[in-house]
Write an enzyme that holds these catalytic residues in place. Structure first.
Site, PDB file in Angstrom:
ATOM      1  N   CYS A   1      46.377  42.465  36.592  1.00 34.17           N
ATOM      2  CA  CYS A   1      45.416  43.541  36.905  1.00 34.17           C
ATOM      3  C   CYS A   1      45.974  44.742  37.656  1.00 34.17           C
ATOM      4  O   CYS A   1      45.707  45.878  37.265  1.00 34.17           O
ATOM      5  CB  CYS A   1      44.255  42.956  37.694  1.00 34.17           C
ATOM      6  SG  CYS A   1      43.275  41.829  36.695  1.00 34.17           S
TER       7      CYS A   1
ATOM      8  N   PHE B   1      52.711  34.540  39.410  1.00 34.52           N
ATOM      9  CA  PHE B   1      52.694  35.808  40.145  1.00 34.52           C
ATOM     10  C   PHE B   1      52.174  35.624  41.558  1.00 34.52           C
ATOM     11  O   PHE B   1      52.408  36.457  42.426  1.00 34.52           O
ATOM     12  CB  PHE B   1      51.907  36.884  39.383  1.00 34.52           C
ATOM     13  CG  PHE B   1      50.412  36.858  39.560  1.00 34.52           C
ATOM     14  CD1 PHE B   1      49.806  37.610  40.549  1.00 34.52           C
ATOM     15  CD2 PHE B   1      49.617  36.081  38.741  1.00 34.52           C
ATOM     16  CE1 PHE B   1      48.429  37.602  40.712  1.00 34.52           C
ATOM     17  CE2 PHE B   1      48.238  36.064  38.893  1.00 34.52           C
ATOM     18  CZ  PHE B   1      47.638  36.823  39.891  1.00 34.52           C
TER      19      PHE B   1
ATOM     20  N   THR C   1      47.429  47.072  29.059  1.00 32.85           N
ATOM     21  CA  THR C   1      47.927  48.446  28.949  1.00 32.85           C
ATOM     22  C   THR C   1      48.368  48.680  27.508  1.00 32.85           C
ATOM     23  O   THR C   1      49.008  47.826  26.889  1.00 32.85           O
ATOM     24  CB  THR C   1      49.120  48.645  29.916  1.00 32.85           C
ATOM     25  OG1 THR C   1      48.670  48.323  31.235  1.00 32.85           O
ATOM     26  CG2 THR C   1      49.607  50.076  29.892  1.00 32.85           C
TER      27      THR C   1
ATOM     28  N   GLU D   1      34.488  42.256  37.721  1.00 31.10           N
ATOM     29  CA  GLU D   1      34.728  40.998  38.435  1.00 31.10           C
ATOM     30  C   GLU D   1      35.782  41.222  39.516  1.00 31.10           C
ATOM     31  O   GLU D   1      36.828  41.789  39.262  1.00 31.10           O
ATOM     32  CB  GLU D   1      35.200  39.930  37.428  1.00 31.10           C
ATOM     33  CG  GLU D   1      35.378  38.569  38.035  1.00 31.10           C
ATOM     34  CD  GLU D   1      34.181  38.167  38.895  1.00 31.10           C
ATOM     35  OE1 GLU D   1      33.067  38.099  38.390  1.00 31.10           O
ATOM     36  OE2 GLU D   1      34.375  37.935  40.112  1.00 31.10           O
TER      37      GLU D   1
ATOM     38  N   VAL E   1      36.710  40.290  27.467  1.00 28.03           N
ATOM     39  CA  VAL E   1      37.941  40.225  26.677  1.00 28.03           C
ATOM     40  C   VAL E   1      39.058  40.950  27.435  1.00 28.03           C
ATOM     41  O   VAL E   1      38.805  41.681  28.386  1.00 28.03           O
ATOM     42  CB  VAL E   1      37.742  40.849  25.263  1.00 28.03           C
ATOM     43  CG1 VAL E   1      36.661  40.104  24.503  1.00 28.03           C
ATOM     44  CG2 VAL E   1      37.408  42.328  25.352  1.00 28.03           C
TER      45      VAL E   1
ATOM     46  N   ASN F   1      41.288  47.797  43.058  1.00 23.66           N
ATOM     47  CA  ASN F   1      42.618  47.261  42.776  1.00 23.66           C
ATOM     48  C   ASN F   1      43.715  48.238  43.193  1.00 23.66           C
ATOM     49  O   ASN F   1      44.769  47.827  43.689  1.00 23.66           O
ATOM     50  CB  ASN F   1      42.747  46.896  41.293  1.00 23.66           C
ATOM     51  CG  ASN F   1      42.223  45.492  41.032  1.00 23.66           C
ATOM     52  OD1 ASN F   1      41.909  44.751  41.971  1.00 23.66           O
ATOM     53  ND2 ASN F   1      42.123  45.109  39.773  1.00 23.66           N
TER      54      ASN F   1
HETATM   55  N1  LIG Z   1      42.542  37.812  35.692  1.00 26.81           N
HETATM   56  C1  LIG Z   1      41.949  38.307  36.749  1.00 26.81           C
HETATM   57  O1  LIG Z   1      42.195  37.900  37.892  1.00 26.81           O
HETATM   58  C2  LIG Z   1      40.897  39.377  36.601  1.00 26.81           C
HETATM   59  C3  LIG Z   1      40.101  39.690  37.701  1.00 26.81           C
HETATM   60  C4  LIG Z   1      39.130  40.668  37.554  1.00 26.81           C
HETATM   61  C5  LIG Z   1      38.988  41.327  36.347  1.00 26.81           C
HETATM   62  N2  LIG Z   1      39.781  41.023  35.294  1.00 26.81           N
HETATM   63  C6  LIG Z   1      39.550  41.714  34.019  1.00 26.81           C
HETATM   64  O2  LIG Z   1      38.813  40.860  33.158  1.00 26.81           O
HETATM   65  C7  LIG Z   1      39.213  41.033  31.800  1.00 26.81           C
HETATM   66  C8  LIG Z   1      39.659  39.719  31.214  1.00 26.81           C
HETATM   67  O3  LIG Z   1      40.790  39.281  31.928  1.00 26.81           O
HETATM   68  P1  LIG Z   1      41.356  37.791  31.782  1.00 26.81           P
HETATM   69  O4  LIG Z   1      42.428  37.655  32.793  1.00 26.81           O
HETATM   70  O5  LIG Z   1      40.233  36.848  31.721  1.00 26.81           O
HETATM   71  O6  LIG Z   1      42.011  37.932  30.313  1.00 26.81           O
HETATM   72  P2  LIG Z   1      42.470  36.738  29.349  1.00 26.81           P
HETATM   73  O7  LIG Z   1      43.501  37.328  28.459  1.00 26.81           O
HETATM   74  O8  LIG Z   1      42.775  35.530  30.149  1.00 26.81           O
HETATM   75  O9  LIG Z   1      41.153  36.404  28.492  1.00 26.81           O
HETATM   76  C9  LIG Z   1      40.604  37.250  27.526  1.00 26.81           C
HETATM   77  C10 LIG Z   1      40.129  36.381  26.371  1.00 26.81           C
HETATM   78  O10 LIG Z   1      39.416  37.223  25.448  1.00 26.81           O
HETATM   79  C11 LIG Z   1      39.644  36.714  24.156  1.00 26.81           C
HETATM   80  N3  LIG Z   1      39.304  37.729  23.151  1.00 26.81           N
HETATM   81  C12 LIG Z   1      39.958  38.879  22.857  1.00 26.81           C
HETATM   82  N4  LIG Z   1      39.304  39.536  21.878  1.00 26.81           N
HETATM   83  C13 LIG Z   1      38.230  38.807  21.549  1.00 26.81           C
HETATM   84  C14 LIG Z   1      37.175  38.954  20.605  1.00 26.81           C
HETATM   85  N5  LIG Z   1      37.120  40.036  19.819  1.00 26.81           N
HETATM   86  N6  LIG Z   1      36.228  37.986  20.527  1.00 26.81           N
HETATM   87  C15 LIG Z   1      36.290  36.889  21.329  1.00 26.81           C
HETATM   88  N7  LIG Z   1      37.259  36.685  22.238  1.00 26.81           N
HETATM   89  C16 LIG Z   1      38.215  37.629  22.362  1.00 26.81           C
HETATM   90  C17 LIG Z   1      41.107  36.340  24.155  1.00 26.81           C
HETATM   91  O11 LIG Z   1      41.405  35.400  23.124  1.00 26.81           O
HETATM   92  C18 LIG Z   1      41.272  35.743  25.568  1.00 26.81           C
HETATM   93  O12 LIG Z   1      41.111  34.338  25.583  1.00 26.81           O
HETATM   94  C19 LIG Z   1      40.299  42.105  31.828  1.00 26.81           C
HETATM   95  O13 LIG Z   1      39.701  43.364  31.576  1.00 26.81           O
HETATM   96  C20 LIG Z   1      40.796  42.058  33.246  1.00 26.81           C
HETATM   97  O14 LIG Z   1      41.300  43.301  33.671  1.00 26.81           O
HETATM   98  C21 LIG Z   1      40.718  40.040  35.394  1.00 26.81           C
END
Ligand SMILES: NC(=O)c1ccc[n+]([C@@H]2O[C@H](COP(=O)([O-])OP(=O)(O)OC[C@H]3O[C@@H](n4cnc5c(N)ncnc54)[C@H](O)[C@@H]3O)[C@@H](O)[C@H]2O)c1
Length: 458
Positions: free
Chosen positions: A276, A338, A94, A161, A90, A224
């Site tokens: 991130c 971005f 911030t 990840e 999820v 990061n």
């Molecule tokens: N985007 C990247 O490139 C990247 C890379 C590495 C790590 N991360 C980390 O991974 C995590 C997710 O990032 P993302 O970019 O995929 O975020 P995102 O916002 O694209 O996806 C998160 C999803 O979680 C869902 N969600 C929130 N609360 C929920 C709940 N209680 N039950 C079910 N679903 C729920 C949201 O609806 C959303 O679709 C973050 O902590 C981020 O820091 C992101």
């Protein structure tokens, strides 16, 4: 009905959860992968031909496994009941309110998920933090899970990840490393082995690093922070290059060929963006502060400060070059994502640049091959009334006073700038915020141009 050996659930179908599970389902055909999300539109899109995120190669993987051993749904609770392993992916943005606002991670989605797992699970389950979380979060998660357990055992692992948007499928197929942190107890190590065995389907064992949970959590933030620090470092040097007549690309090459430094992440630009880097550094800053390590905190805080300064500096260059007034001038942003090859606009430098231009009463035009729908969500109604969105870059540039390259899309390297120049107001200005164009060619056409860290003729 196919017989699966186990069920893996991923909570959160975003930029990480979707691609990660898609690739895992391709590599582990005997395992069932369920991806759930509370956002029904997102799930509907994952089940359609228009995926909710743009990522090269993703559609092909999803087409291969969706309905076979990869399933998207909104039934979070059913998924928890069925799962042997739960990845929690999820969002952890911030915090915008209360203590730690502007720095600490907002863990409300994450904690809701932990409580829901504790409430609904009916068997021993491995819970894997995929989201990027502050160090020692797993401990809190384990406490929530155990406090509510019905005699069930939950092992909490950290498996951050490292994929980068735009190259997610490539990164997942061929990761530099996979990091899995677990408690160093017999049960913790057994759970760790269960997750290792998923990755071992395609990742060489020597690239699967296993550590204790805290090292794993902290390593993601530190990775990061180091990457962003390189961008801010070269950006700080870009300003010095402009002042001294040095060329930042030449400097980057000269230092990057030193094998101790290496060539990657040394491209000067208008600044880093994405969901991130800033969030994770601020998180690191907050953690350092909370342990009383104020020098550590201010050291890393400077990486974000430098990034903001670089964006402001870019706009100041524009203002100064264009006779100290942008009011009423048509300024086209080439790109809003971005980075290239993604439609993601979260924390894109283009957002701050747009706001600064609007404050100058410029007439802003935004074009991007993938990010226009997300770009529209970044602004208020009032701001949107002052921005024009145009799909075709040539049309966008018609009658423009200036263009600013904000995203390094390949498409923008290959535009016919002669044709664009002819359609613009004169004098025509070009500001290359990504250093993707050839200064000699651009100035030859007649543009007054500014290239970050490579001097200017504006
Ligand atoms: N985007 C990247 O490139 C990247 C890379 C590495 C790590 N991360 C980390 O991974 C995590 C997710 O990032 P993302 O970019 O995929 O975020 P995102 O916002 O694209 O996806 C998160 C999803 O979680 C869902 N969600 C929130 N609360 C929920 C709940 N209680 N039950 C079910 N679903 C729920 C949201 O609806 C959303 O679709 C973050 O902590 C981020 O820091 C992101």
């Amino acid at each position: 009905m196919p017989q699966f050996t186990k069920t893996v659930l991923c909570i959160g179908a975003g930029y990480v959860g979707g691609p990660t599970m898609a690739v895992m389902s391709q590599k582990c055909p005997e395992v069932k992968f369920l991806v759930v999300d509370i956002n029904p539109q997102r799930i509907a899109a994952w089940n359609s031909e228009e995926l909710p995120i743009y990522e090269p190669g993703l559609m092909e993987v999803v087409r291969e496994t969706r309905g076979r051993n990869l399933f998207f749904s909104t039934s979070v609770e059913d998924g928890i009941r069925e799962a042997d392993i739960i990845f929690v992916s999820v969002n952890t943005p911030t915090k915008t309110f209360g203590v730690g606002a502007g720095e600490a991670a907002d863990l409300q989605h994450w904690e809701k998920t932990a409580r829901q797992i504790a409430e609904v699970a009916t068997k021993d389950t491995i819970v894997v933090e995929k989201s990027t979380l502050p160090v020692r979060t797993a401990e809190a998660m384990a406490r929530i899970l155990c406090a509510n357990s019905k005699g069930l055992n939950f092992e909490v692992l950290s498996n951050p990840e490292f994929l980068a948007e735009g190259t997610a499928i490539q990164d997942l197929n061929n990761p530099d490393r996979v990091l899995i942190g677990s408690e160093q107890t017999a049960l913790g190590l057994k759970a760790c082995e269960a997750v290792v065995s998923l990755y071992a389907h395609w990742v060489p064992r020597e690239k699967i690093l296993t550590t204790n949970v805290w090292s794993s959590e902290l390593s993601k933030l530190v990775a990061n922070a180091f990457l962003a620090q390189r961008v801010s470092s070269i950006n700080s040097i870009s300003a010095l290059c402009e002042a001294t007549g040095a060329n930042v690309d030449e400097v980057a090459k000269a230092i990057g060929t030193d094998s101790r430094i290496g060539p990657k992440f040394l491209k000067a630009s208008v600044g880093f963006g994405g969901s991130c880097f800033q969030k994770d550094i601020l998180n690191l800053v907050y953690i350092a502060q909370s342990y009383g390590l104020n020098e550590v905190a201010s050291y890393w805080r400077q990486v974000v400060n430098m990034n903001d300064w670089q964006k402001d500096r870019f706009v100041k260059k524009m203002i100064r070059a264009m006779f100290n007034t942008l009011a009423g001038k048509r300024i086209v942003l080439l790109g809003f994502a971005f980075k290239a090859d993604t439609g993601d606009t979260r924390e894109s430098p283009a957002i701050r640049v747009t706001r600064l231009l609007l404050a100058e009463k410029a007439s802003v035009v935004i074009t991007d091959p993938e990010a226009i729908p997300n770009a529209k969500k970044e602004f208020t109604e009032n701001e949107l009334s002052q921005i024009e969105f145009v799909n075709d870059p040539y049309e966008a540039c018609c009658g423009a006073h200036a263009i600013a390259v904000m995203t390094e899309w390949k498409l923008y390297r290959e535009l016919d700038y002669q044709k664009i120049y002819q359609r613009m107001q004169k004098p025509a200005f070009l500001f290359d915020g990504r250093s993707i164009l050839d200064p000699a060619q651009i100035t030859e056409i007649g543009f007054y141009a500014y290239f970050i860290g490579r001097g200017e003729n504006v």
